[in-house]
Design an enzyme around this catalytic site. Structure first.
Site, PDB file in Angstrom:
ATOM      1  N   SER A 227      29.574  27.493 -16.829  1.00 43.26           N
ATOM      2  CA  SER A 227      28.586  27.427 -16.082  1.00 43.26           C
ATOM      3  C   SER A 227      27.932  28.549 -15.339  1.00 43.26           C
ATOM      4  O   SER A 227      26.644  28.784 -14.957  1.00 43.26           O
ATOM      5  CB  SER A 227      28.354  26.178 -14.948  1.00 43.26           C
ATOM      6  OG  SER A 227      29.507  26.432 -14.055  1.00 43.26           O
TER       7      SER A 227
ATOM      8  N   ASP B 218      28.311  26.610  -3.390  1.00 42.55           N
ATOM      9  CA  ASP B 218      28.927  25.208  -3.544  1.00 42.55           C
ATOM     10  C   ASP B 218      30.621  25.575  -3.238  1.00 42.55           C
ATOM     11  O   ASP B 218      31.262  24.577  -3.788  1.00 42.55           O
ATOM     12  CB  ASP B 218      28.379  24.198  -4.549  1.00 42.55           C
ATOM     13  CG  ASP B 218      28.798  24.847  -5.812  1.00 42.55           C
ATOM     14  OD1 ASP B 218      29.587  25.903  -6.072  1.00 42.55           O
ATOM     15  OD2 ASP B 218      28.703  24.057  -6.776  1.00 42.55           O
TER      16      ASP B 218
ATOM     17  N   HIS C 195      29.898  27.954  -7.505  1.00 41.38           N
ATOM     18  CA  HIS C 195      28.861  28.665  -8.412  1.00 41.38           C
ATOM     19  C   HIS C 195      28.158  29.682  -7.284  1.00 41.38           C
ATOM     20  O   HIS C 195      28.445  29.787  -5.974  1.00 41.38           O
ATOM     21  CB  HIS C 195      27.852  27.603  -8.742  1.00 41.38           C
ATOM     22  CG  HIS C 195      28.527  26.518  -9.862  1.00 41.38           C
ATOM     23  ND1 HIS C 195      28.747  25.457  -9.329  1.00 41.38           N
ATOM     24  CD2 HIS C 195      28.777  26.950 -10.891  1.00 41.38           C
ATOM     25  CE1 HIS C 195      29.441  24.907 -10.391  1.00 41.38           C
ATOM     26  NE2 HIS C 195      29.086  25.913 -11.514  1.00 41.38           N
TER      27      HIS C 195
END
Lengths: 239, 239
Positions: free
Chosen positions: B11, B188, B191
């Site tokens: 991601s 977070d 990320h």
């Protein structure tokens, strides 16, 4: 092989992967579905773009399967340089601009008949900022671009789209709907702020969606996390 | 045809074309020289990445001329999920992580012997933020990732690069050099913020430059504006 969307244009395209840029935003939106390919050429007008269109989109990438989903064609800001100011070498007469745009569209349509071709008009011009931020020494103190000239080219761009039966984003008109468009959208009277980039992104997205290009009907490259079984994850990767 | 740099990862790669993202910044930096191609797969670990590597880089794009200049391989943040928390289905044992990374690198080196392969370690983890922003319901109230575990995978990644004789960005170590790394770089606890993305961009750029990939020695696609003659612009476009 992932499908592609090409962004073909001048500096407003070339710098579209800067922070908050409209090109990067498209790439981010289509991160698992489409490759967004940058083909921006700072300073180019349609006369030069027409000269290079076959080199920008070489034959090897032109075969059936590799036809892009869409191509944005975003020229006119340089064509609209006034013929008696320092940007004169970039100026293209209005009637030639229309002919050039027609030829560029025809070239793309010939090689990729089913590809969505999307014209984008030049943005509006803030002449006060253009005098404040000249690109070269400007002893005259007059802007090399005017909003009126940009508007004439934008109108010709919209007409060309109609004549070709293709989509167009009328950025010149759209941006001027906002009262504070000069400061909100333009960082030097021509190039776009992050807010200005956002307008381009949103308008391009609308036209792509209207043309049937949306995440709802594009194939996702490889299984997404929420479809992967927690007990037997590798099941998702059997071909 | 323009050369390519592929970004292969999880991601943190998939969202690298967001505002200020490291992928978009690379694309912007190389806007006239290289196509930066996004191959990020949210949630993927090296076990899954190894299963799909031949689909991510299909044979058709693998021939000599189309060999990419570089590929970034950025996995480990999901492998490092703890095996007894909610991310257990993504967890990969440390020794298997190393073997998988070796296999991915070998696969890329086999198809593209002269391509620069650049490993990137997982970033550090802020466990306080990971508890505050759980990805699923988390009644235990314990973080599914710890900084210690991420560090072990980062160390294994650096070792693997050494064993393969390739470059590596030790992001885990690099980020923790900054006193306020938790809030400055992580949004977070895992990320990246825009500042965190900037660190990745700068570190990747350093390694690309060390590997000989810089604007100084890459061919520019079509004449740049400053090389175009103001009296006879079309001269620049004669082939």
């Amino acid at each position: 092989m992932r499908p592609k969307i090409y962004l073909f244009g001048d500096s407003i395209t070339e710098e579209s992967f800067g922070d908050g840029g409209w090109g990067a935003s498209l790439a981010n939106h289509f991160s698992r579905t489409v490759d967004v390919v940058l083909r921006g050429y700072s300073g180019y007008n349609t006369r030069w773009a027409l000269k290079v269109v076959d080199r920008v989109f070489p034959e090897a990438e032109s075969s059936g399967a590799a036809a892009p989903l869409a191509v944005t064609v975003f020229f006119g800001a340089n064509d609209a340089c006034l013929p008696d100011r320092y940007g004169a070498f970039q100026h293209v007469p209005l009637d030639e601009y229309k002919r050039n745009l027609h030829s560029i569209v025809a070239s793309l349509k010939k090689r990729w008949p089913s590809t969505l071709i999307l014209l984008i008009t030049p943005p509006p011009i803030d002449e006060v900022q253009r005098i404040r931020y000249p690109y070269v020494e400007n002893p005259l103190g007059l802007p090399e671009r005017t909003n009126e000239a940009a508007g004439a080219f934008a109108k010709a761009c919209v007409e060309t789209a109609g004549e070709c039966g293709i989509s167009v984003v009328d950025l010149w008109t759209r941006m001027q709907h906002y009262p504070d468009w000069r400061n909100a959208f333009l960082k030097d009277g021509l190039h776009l702020t992050q807010e200005g980039n956002k307008v381009v992104f949103e308008e391009v997205m609308k036209k792509l969606n209207e043309g049937g290009l949306s995440l709802n009907n594009l194939a996702i490259d490889l299984p997404i996390l929420s479809d992967i079984d927690h007990v037997d994850p590798l099941k998702a990767f059997q071909q």
